[in-house]
Design a protein around this motif. Structure first.
Motif, PDB file in Angstrom:
ATOM      1  N   ASN A 114      13.973  -4.376  21.826  1.00  0.00           N
ATOM      2  CA  ASN A 114      12.534  -3.738  21.556  1.00  0.00           C
ATOM      3  C   ASN A 114      12.305  -3.255  20.011  1.00  0.00           C
ATOM      4  O   ASN A 114      13.308  -3.345  19.396  1.00  0.00           O
ATOM      5  N   TRP A 115      11.172  -3.067  19.696  1.00  0.00           N
ATOM      6  CA  TRP A 115      10.842  -2.811  18.198  1.00  0.00           C
ATOM      7  C   TRP A 115      12.083  -1.718  17.843  1.00  0.00           C
ATOM      8  O   TRP A 115      12.073  -0.624  18.274  1.00  0.00           O
ATOM      9  N   THR A 116      12.619  -1.890  16.440  1.00  0.00           N
ATOM     10  CA  THR A 116      13.299  -1.290  15.729  1.00  0.00           C
ATOM     11  C   THR A 116      12.921  -1.106  14.233  1.00  0.00           C
ATOM     12  O   THR A 116      12.641  -2.111  13.589  1.00  0.00           O
ATOM     13  N   GLU A 117      12.750  -0.013  13.815  1.00  0.00           N
ATOM     14  CA  GLU A 117      12.250   0.237  12.460  1.00  0.00           C
ATOM     15  C   GLU A 117      13.329  -0.028  11.687  1.00  0.00           C
ATOM     16  O   GLU A 117      14.373   0.477  11.669  1.00  0.00           O
ATOM     17  N   MET A 118      12.921  -0.862  10.465  1.00  0.00           N
ATOM     18  CA  MET A 118      14.067  -1.127   9.509  1.00  0.00           C
ATOM     19  C   MET A 118      13.833  -0.155   8.217  1.00  0.00           C
ATOM     20  O   MET A 118      13.299  -0.344   7.199  1.00  0.00           O
ATOM     21  N   THR A 119      14.116   0.968   8.364  1.00  0.00           N
ATOM     22  CA  THR A 119      14.145   2.264   7.232  1.00  0.00           C
ATOM     23  C   THR A 119      14.986   2.105   6.317  1.00  0.00           C
ATOM     24  O   THR A 119      14.647   2.422   5.105  1.00  0.00           O
ATOM     25  N   TYR A 120      16.350   1.787   6.690  1.00  0.00           N
ATOM     26  CA  TYR A 120      17.462   1.814   5.773  1.00  0.00           C
ATOM     27  C   TYR A 120      18.174   0.251   5.984  1.00  0.00           C
ATOM     28  O   TYR A 120      18.032  -0.410   7.007  1.00  0.00           O
ATOM     29  N   HIS A 121      18.888   0.079   5.174  1.00  0.00           N
ATOM     30  CA  HIS A 121      19.697  -1.113   5.126  1.00  0.00           C
ATOM     31  C   HIS A 121      20.679  -1.066   6.404  1.00  0.00           C
ATOM     32  O   HIS A 121      21.052  -2.250   6.798  1.00  0.00           O
ATOM     33  N   ALA A 122      21.037  -0.037   6.581  1.00  0.00           N
ATOM     34  CA  ALA A 122      22.046   0.239   7.744  1.00  0.00           C
ATOM     35  C   ALA A 122      21.174  -0.262   8.999  1.00  0.00           C
ATOM     36  O   ALA A 122      22.037  -0.656  10.031  1.00  0.00           O
ATOM     37  N   ASP A 123      19.998  -0.057   9.075  1.00  0.00           N
ATOM     38  CA  ASP A 123      19.373  -0.179  10.256  1.00  0.00           C
ATOM     39  C   ASP A 123      19.152  -1.954  10.322  1.00  0.00           C
ATOM     40  O   ASP A 123      19.123  -2.595  11.505  1.00  0.00           O
ATOM     41  N   VAL A 124      19.025  -2.623   9.531  1.00  0.00           N
ATOM     42  CA  VAL A 124      19.020  -4.118   9.409  1.00  0.00           C
ATOM     43  C   VAL A 124      20.272  -4.590   9.793  1.00  0.00           C
ATOM     44  O   VAL A 124      20.472  -5.602  10.773  1.00  0.00           O
ATOM     45  N   ALA A 154      16.635  -8.661   3.524  1.00  0.00           N
ATOM     46  CA  ALA A 154      17.083  -7.123   3.990  1.00  0.00           C
ATOM     47  C   ALA A 154      16.185  -5.992   3.246  1.00  0.00           C
ATOM     48  O   ALA A 154      15.692  -4.931   3.564  1.00  0.00           O
ATOM     49  N   ASP A 155      16.128  -6.570   1.876  1.00  0.00           N
ATOM     50  CA  ASP A 155      15.481  -5.778   0.967  1.00  0.00           C
ATOM     51  C   ASP A 155      13.886  -5.723   1.352  1.00  0.00           C
ATOM     52  O   ASP A 155      13.103  -4.561   1.081  1.00  0.00           O
ATOM     53  N   ALA A 156      13.458  -6.717   1.717  1.00  0.00           N
ATOM     54  CA  ALA A 156      11.781  -6.807   2.011  1.00  0.00           C
ATOM     55  C   ALA A 156      11.643  -6.204   3.400  1.00  0.00           C
ATOM     56  O   ALA A 156      10.758  -5.427   3.524  1.00  0.00           O
ATOM     57  N   LEU A 157      12.471  -6.015   4.221  1.00  0.00           N
ATOM     58  CA  LEU A 157      12.301  -5.553   5.673  1.00  0.00           C
ATOM     59  C   LEU A 157      12.309  -3.982   5.360  1.00  0.00           C
ATOM     60  O   LEU A 157      11.477  -3.339   5.845  1.00  0.00           O
ATOM     61  N   VAL A 158      13.024  -3.431   4.507  1.00  0.00           N
ATOM     62  CA  VAL A 158      13.347  -2.006   4.166  1.00  0.00           C
ATOM     63  C   VAL A 158      12.026  -1.545   3.425  1.00  0.00           C
ATOM     64  O   VAL A 158      11.536  -0.511   3.716  1.00  0.00           O
ATOM     65  N   GLY A 209       0.851  -1.336   0.058  1.00  0.00           N
ATOM     66  CA  GLY A 209       0.025  -0.082  -0.078  1.00  0.00           C
ATOM     67  C   GLY A 209       0.761   1.236   0.013  1.00  0.00           C
ATOM     68  O   GLY A 209       0.560   2.155  -0.752  1.00  0.00           O
ATOM     69  N   SER A 210       1.782   1.394   0.803  1.00  0.00           N
ATOM     70  CA  SER A 210       2.640   2.645   0.748  1.00  0.00           C
ATOM     71  C   SER A 210       4.079   2.114   1.514  1.00  0.00           C
ATOM     72  O   SER A 210       4.257   1.461   2.595  1.00  0.00           O
ATOM     73  N   VAL A 211       5.217   2.601   0.890  1.00  0.00           N
ATOM     74  CA  VAL A 211       6.383   2.603   1.586  1.00  0.00           C
ATOM     75  C   VAL A 211       6.508   3.353   3.095  1.00  0.00           C
ATOM     76  O   VAL A 211       7.534   2.783   3.753  1.00  0.00           O
ATOM     77  N   SER A 212       5.612   4.101   3.186  1.00  0.00           N
ATOM     78  CA  SER A 212       5.841   4.740   4.364  1.00  0.00           C
ATOM     79  C   SER A 212       5.107   3.970   5.605  1.00  0.00           C
ATOM     80  O   SER A 212       5.251   4.336   7.019  1.00  0.00           O
ATOM     81  N   ALA A 213       4.397   2.892   5.360  1.00  0.00           N
ATOM     82  CA  ALA A 213       3.546   2.404   6.342  1.00  0.00           C
ATOM     83  C   ALA A 213       4.523   1.162   6.758  1.00  0.00           C
ATOM     84  O   ALA A 213       5.242   0.826   5.974  1.00  0.00           O
ATOM     85  N   CYS A 214       4.315   0.783   7.933  1.00  0.00           N
ATOM     86  CA  CYS A 214       4.965  -0.424   8.369  1.00  0.00           C
ATOM     87  C   CYS A 214       3.821  -1.524   8.083  1.00  0.00           C
ATOM     88  O   CYS A 214       2.675  -1.845   8.559  1.00  0.00           O
ATOM     89  N   ASP A 215       4.715  -2.574   7.169  1.00  0.00           N
ATOM     90  CA  ASP A 215       3.676  -3.746   6.806  1.00  0.00           C
ATOM     91  C   ASP A 215       3.835  -4.784   7.794  1.00  0.00           C
ATOM     92  O   ASP A 215       2.763  -5.231   8.151  1.00  0.00           O
ATOM     93  N   VAL A 216       4.987  -5.128   8.511  1.00  0.00           N
ATOM     94  CA  VAL A 216       4.770  -6.042   9.414  1.00  0.00           C
ATOM     95  C   VAL A 216       5.681  -5.677  10.814  1.00  0.00           C
ATOM     96  O   VAL A 216       6.878  -5.188  10.672  1.00  0.00           O
ATOM     97  N   ALA A 217       5.131  -6.249  11.954  1.00  0.00           N
ATOM     98  CA  ALA A 217       5.889  -6.230  13.151  1.00  0.00           C
ATOM     99  C   ALA A 217       6.257  -7.782  13.425  1.00  0.00           C
ATOM    100  O   ALA A 217       5.399  -8.663  13.579  1.00  0.00           O
ATOM    101  N   LEU A 218       7.632  -7.937  13.446  1.00  0.00           N
ATOM    102  CA  LEU A 218       8.092  -9.365  13.798  1.00  0.00           C
ATOM    103  C   LEU A 218       8.983  -9.471  14.936  1.00  0.00           C
ATOM    104  O   LEU A 218       9.789  -8.812  15.185  1.00  0.00           O
ATOM    105  N   MET A 219       8.180 -10.234  15.681  1.00  0.00           N
ATOM    106  CA  MET A 219       8.863 -10.822  17.014  1.00  0.00           C
ATOM    107  C   MET A 219       9.728 -11.977  17.018  1.00  0.00           C
ATOM    108  O   MET A 219       9.139 -13.008  16.406  1.00  0.00           O
TER     109      MET A 219
END
Length: 221
Positions: free
Chosen positions: A81-91, A55-59, A14-24
């Protein structure tokens, strides 16, 4: 291939700005897991996350990822705790934290239901995400605390799916138990690692499947 994957993720997310998945990511540190096997899990999980398609899918999905260690009753803790995967560096940074994370417990029982229940309060922290997934590893049946299936109703109400990576090194056929008593939610599945040394390959398969399959209910929350 890589471009097509990203385009597909954007299209159904739907949008790259939305969080698709929260993965525990819930890692078994019960007494049946020795020091080498703990290392195999943590290093294998970190390597899987930075594998390029994952990594691509997470970002692309702006995923939020957390890490839990769990064992017996009262011994389940979200250590990252929850960490957003905005960039590959975050992964990459998250993977480095997994590798460096010390083991909290060594000699306790297996309370799978307690780990599943703990995830609920954490998913409540990320209501903006479209999908909630517990990715649990385990090498034995639950033998303490709440039985896993007793958490299903609460998980269903919260829209949480539980998938499993089952390590059958000590308990051949354990995957059947996880399929009957642990996994739950739309599209839930279990993947088998015959031995701990199979874990790195199988966790890649599992994460790729979780992160790249289009899920019909993604836009319904």
């Amino acid at each position: 291939m890589r471009g097509a994957l990203l385009a597909g993720l954007i299209g159904w997310g739907g949008s790259v700005s939305a969080c698709d998945v929260a993965l525990m990511l819930a890692v078994d540190v019960s007494g049946s897991v020795d020091a080498r096997e703990y290392r195999v899990q943590m290093d294998g999980l970190a390597a899987a996350l930075i594998d390029p398609p994952i990594a691509d899918a997470l970002v692309a999905g702006r995923a939020k990822v957390a890490l839990m260690q769990w064992t017996g009753s009262g011994r389940q803790t979200v250590v990252i705790n929850w960490t957003e995967m905005t960039y590959h560096a975050d992964v990459g940074a998250f993977a480095d934290r997994i590798i460096a994370e010390p083991r909290l417990w060594r000699d306790y029982s297996t309370a799978i239901g307690e780990a599943m229940a703990l995830s609920l309060s954490y998913f409540a922290q990320v209501p903006e995400c479209l999908r909630y997934i517990v990715d649990i590893s385990g090498d034995g049946e639950s033998n303490e605390g709440r039985v896993p299936s007793a958490t299903w109703a609460d998980l269903e109400r919260a829209g949480v799916t539980v998938n499993a990576l089952v390590i059958e090194e000590s308990v051949p056929g354990l995957t059947g138990y996880f399929e009957r008593e642990v996994i739950t939610g739309p599209g839930s599945f279990a993947i088998t690692a015959n031995h701990f040394d199979d874990y790195p390959v199988q966790i890649r398969r599992k994460l790729y499947r979780e992160l790249t399959q289009a899920v019909a209910q993604s836009g319904t929350r």
